[in-house]
Scaffold this motif. Structure first.
Motif, short mmCIF file in Angstrom:
data_model
loop_
_atom_site.label_atom_id
_atom_site.label_comp_id
_atom_site.label_asym_id
_atom_site.label_seq_id
_atom_site.Cartn_x
_atom_site.Cartn_y
_atom_site.Cartn_z
N GLU A 66 0.84 -1.20 0.00
CA GLU A 66 0.00 0.00 0.00
C GLU A 66 0.88 1.25 0.00
O GLU A 66 1.46 1.61 1.02
CB GLU A 66 -0.90 0.02 1.24
N GLU A 152 3.59 5.00 -8.28
CA GLU A 152 2.68 4.20 -7.45
C GLU A 152 1.62 5.08 -6.80
O GLU A 152 0.44 4.70 -6.71
CB GLU A 152 3.45 3.45 -6.36
N ARG A 155 -0.97 6.16 -9.35
CA ARG A 155 -1.87 5.05 -9.66
C ARG A 155 -2.87 4.82 -8.53
O ARG A 155 -4.05 4.58 -8.77
CB ARG A 155 -1.04 3.79 -9.90
N ALA A 156 -2.40 4.94 -7.30
CA ALA A 156 -3.26 4.66 -6.15
C ALA A 156 -4.37 5.70 -6.00
O ALA A 156 -5.49 5.37 -5.62
CB ALA A 156 -2.43 4.60 -4.87
N TYR A 232 -8.35 12.67 -3.65
CA TYR A 232 -8.06 11.54 -2.76
C TYR A 232 -7.59 12.08 -1.41
O TYR A 232 -6.99 13.16 -1.34
CB TYR A 232 -6.96 10.66 -3.37
#
Length: 751
Positions: A66, A152, A155-156, A232
């Motif tokens: 994660e 990463e 993308r998350a 986000y």
């Protein structure tokens, strides 16, 4: 106007009180937090408890899998420093806003769509300026460009390479300095609400299709932009319900380690406990990840590190517990037994020889380390000899032989069992006997256990035994068993209902001891159970109005169910912690009585001191967990059974038991020497032999003993002890009065 508000507030308070009185048990019933909303993911399930193993497993999976775990850990370090610990009183939040979406927003002014790069850059400039001026305390506002290091993360959070991100990292601040924005999620949003309108007003000055915007128009436009660009958010604890949750719904997605729930709820406390353990470990794990950026390498490195940290923590806790209980190093040579450095070693008792070898302690059955055939879970303190004037304390534990194929034990297990018994003894000595009770009543959530007792192993043993007793009864009364079927068939019905409510509580039984001057032998220390029919009332009531039926059912339970429960309490393995705590209670009561009678004991300084020391548990267990488990059992109908009766009809049969454990007083019967010689002629010899090796008595009980010797007190120490006692104080008072009344003789001064 203020007077009207005060009257409305008073009226609301009165209505709340009235409703709480009209709805029995409503205020006492637990209010679980709703499940987390679907707009953010969790690393751990809601209500996760703060267990080291769960924390280690979460880091093991989360750190490599994660990127948000790494983002949050990095944020905690940046906001709070390298030694940052985000505890129950603090939180962090990382939020991403993507301004790219403004370029194609047809419902926004054209000048906004054309000025996206300028709005983005000015917003970052405002962040840098507010950080320099201190206006954004514990906040970092920055841009995040697409690149190898951030792939990463992009993308998350659902960003694309052409996104124009504004990342805001914020930490909680004190309620005193920032009462409206103590939540980290709200602080970032409030910052945007303050500075984005200024940016929009500045950009609008160069527009060619109208006048610059000001005031409320800028604020309304800023709010529309925030709602559209929220991409986000991530935080260790999910946003609190309802205030923070509503605010974070502007984001398309989110991530949290664990669900927070409502402020002050059981879930919020569990979340805080989990995060306070997770974040410090995650900081260490982040360093391992940077050195081992592949999953396999990190997992291997973390497993080794987590094992080492666990051993270090256990060693520190054991060292602290041993020191508090007197299990540390031996008294220094020449130390005074009373008043000197060695006096706190009395409670070392059985575990000390396993930790250190003291020349004055001599041999010990507990130090031998050979426990083959001994069931250490049944270890109980059954003998104590206390000779404080000689600096000599002797004690012995009894234990049952291990059953064929059962488990026995080894040195560490023996140390743990003996330390637990020692902690129980300390608990009964330092706390007041008036607090030695527990109460599981679903309508009394605030009267479960004394707060101090609730921090000890003895308190836990009592509370958990109370719940076990209710479950023991529930298993007995299952209509699908032969015993339960007979019980319900014999039960008197009241108005066609099959329900019985009773109060049942565990108390001392027929305790018998033998005293030989300064020694105590606990010959038997059984527990018994009292019960009486009693309707708890409210929503838990059986609703019976037939006294005759209630009396018949009470006698039925007393004659059939009660003997089985008493048997389980005194023999079943699951009640062993309660039995161990109770025998320590019997020994503590003997010490107390000697102390109150004026006899000097080695434990005088501990009695009623309130100093739990190492008897205080530090494993995260809380009494409320047992109460909530009990209420949940009632709510989920654990004690309600379905029974098929004539012609396929089904009826519900239910029993509700409430009560507790009460060790407030321990009535004992002291047998004389003749009775002791008749019933236990070999016991003194067995106890003496147990000091050097495990010794089995005629009844098959195995005894393990130990002797602890302290240097004899010096003359000066004895005098100090005498003068510090009641008699010494009286002597000093009389001497002082003599000086005052008669003065000193000597040559009189001239007039």
């Amino acid at each position: 106007m203020p007077q009207v508000r005060r009257r409305l507030a008073a009226l609301a308070t009165l209505l709340g009180v009235a409703l709480s009185l009209l709805v029995p048990g409503a205020s006492a019933a637990p209010k679980p937090s709703p499940s987390p909303p679907g707009h953010y993911r969790l690393l751990r399930p809601p209500g996760t408890t703060a267990e080291d193993a769960e924390v280690d497993a979460a880091i093991r999976e989360g750190m490599p899998g994660e990127p948000m775990v790494r983002e949050l850990t990095e944020a905690a370090v940046r906001i709070g420093g390298k030694n940052s610990v985000i505890s129950q009183d603090g939180n962090i939040s990382v939020q991403w806003f993507d301004l790219k979406s403004l370029a194609n927003a047809e419902d926004l002014p054209e000048w906004v769509r054309k000025k996206v790069p300028e709005i983005h850059d000015l917003l970052l400039d405002a962040g840098a300026e507010s950080a320099r001026s201190g206006a954004a305390e514990r906040m970092i506002i920055e841009g995040v460009e697409y690149g190898e290091a951030n792939k990463e993360v992009y993308r998350a959070i659902g960003a694309t390479p052409d996104s124009r991100l504004v990342k805001i990292t914020s930490g909680s601040t004190s309620r005193k300095t920032n009462p409206d924005g103590e939540h980290s999620e709200l602080r970032a949003i409030q910052w945007l609400e303050k500075y984005l309108p200024n940016v929009l007003m500045e950009v609008s000055r160069s527009r060619t299709d109208g006048d610059p915007i000001r005031g409320s128009k800028a604020r309304i436009l800023a709010r529309r932009i925030m709602d559209r660009t929220g991409l986000y958010f991530a935080s260790p604890r999910g946003p609190c319900l309802d205030k923070c949750d509503r605010a974070t719904r502007i984001f398309a997605g989110g991530f949290a380690l664990v669900h927070y729930g409502r402020m002050g709820s059981r879930e919020s406390k569990a979340a805080g406990a989990f995060v306070s353990l997770f974040m410090p470990k995650a900081r260490i794990a982040l360093g391992l990840w940077k050195r081992n950026p592949s999953r396999d390498a990190f997992v291997k490195a973390w497993d080794e590190k987590a094992t080492a940290m666990s051993r270090q923590k256990n060693a520190r806790q054991e060292e602290a517990r041993r020191d508090n209980l007197g299990l540390g190093a031996c008294p220094p040579t020449g130390a005074s037994g009373y008043g000197g450095a060695g006096e706190r070693r009395v409670l070392a008792m059985a575990a000390r020889p396993l930790a250190a070898s003291c020349a004055e302690s001599g041999s010990s059955a507990l130090a031998e380390g050979d426990y083959g055939g001994v069931d250490l879970s049944t270890l109980e303190l059954r003998y104590l000899s206390d000779r404080p004037d000689a600096g000599d304390v002797r004690y012995a534990f009894s234990a049952r032989a291990a059953s064929p194929g059962g488990t026995s034990g080894d040195g560490p297990q023996a140390a743990a069992a003996a330390t637990a018994a020692t902690a129980d003894l300390r608990t009964w000595l330092v706390l007041s006997p008036q607090t030695f009770w527990v109460n599981l009543n679903p309508t009394e959530p605030d009267r479960v256990i004394d707060p101090a007792l609730g921090q000890t192993g003895a308190g836990r043993a009592m509370l958990e035994a109370d719940l076990r007793m209710k479950r023991t009864q529930g298993k007995l009364l299952d209509p699908d068993t032969a015993f339960g079927a007979r019980y319900w068939k014999a039960m008197a019905r009241s108005e066609g209902k099959l329900c019985f409510s009773s109060r049942m509580w565990i108390v001392p039984g027929d305790v018998r001891v033998y005293e030989d001057d300064d020694s105590l032998y606990v010959l038997q220390a059984p527990l018994t159970v009292k019960m009486k029919a009693e309707d708890i009332g409210g929503s838990y009531s059986c609703g019976s109005t037939d006294p005759a039926a209630s009396a018949r059912n009470e006698e039925l339970e007393r004659s059939t169910v009660l003997p089985e429960i008493v048997k389980a309490v005194n023999t079943a393995p699951e009640y062993a912690p309660l039995r161990r705590a109770f025998t320590a209670r019997v020994v503590a009561e003997w010490i107390r009585r000697r102390h109150e009678a004026g006899h000097r004991t080695s434990f005088d300084d501990l009695i009623d001191s309130g100093d739990l020391g190492g008897a205080r548990r530090d494993d995260g267990w809380r009494p409320r967990q047992v109460f909530d488990d009990y209420v949940r059992s009632i709510r989920d109908r654990e004690f309600t059974f379905r029974q098929t009766v004539r012609r396929g009809r089904t009826t519900l049969v239910r029993t509700l038991t409430f009560g507790g454990v009460d060790f407030g007083s321990v009535p004992t019967t002291t047998v004389d020497a003749a009775e002791m010689n008749r019933l236990h002629p070999d016991l003194p010899r067995v106890v003496r032999a147990s000091a050097s090796h495990p010794e089995k008595g005629r009844d098959g009980v195995i005894w393990l003993g130990e002797r602890q010797t302290f240097p004899e007190p010096s003359l000066w120490t004895r005098a100090g002890d005498f003068l510090s006692g009641r008699t010494g104080v009286l002597v000093l008072v009389v001497a002082g009065l003599g000086v005052v009344l008669f003065g000193f003789r000597g040559r009189r001064p001239k007039r």
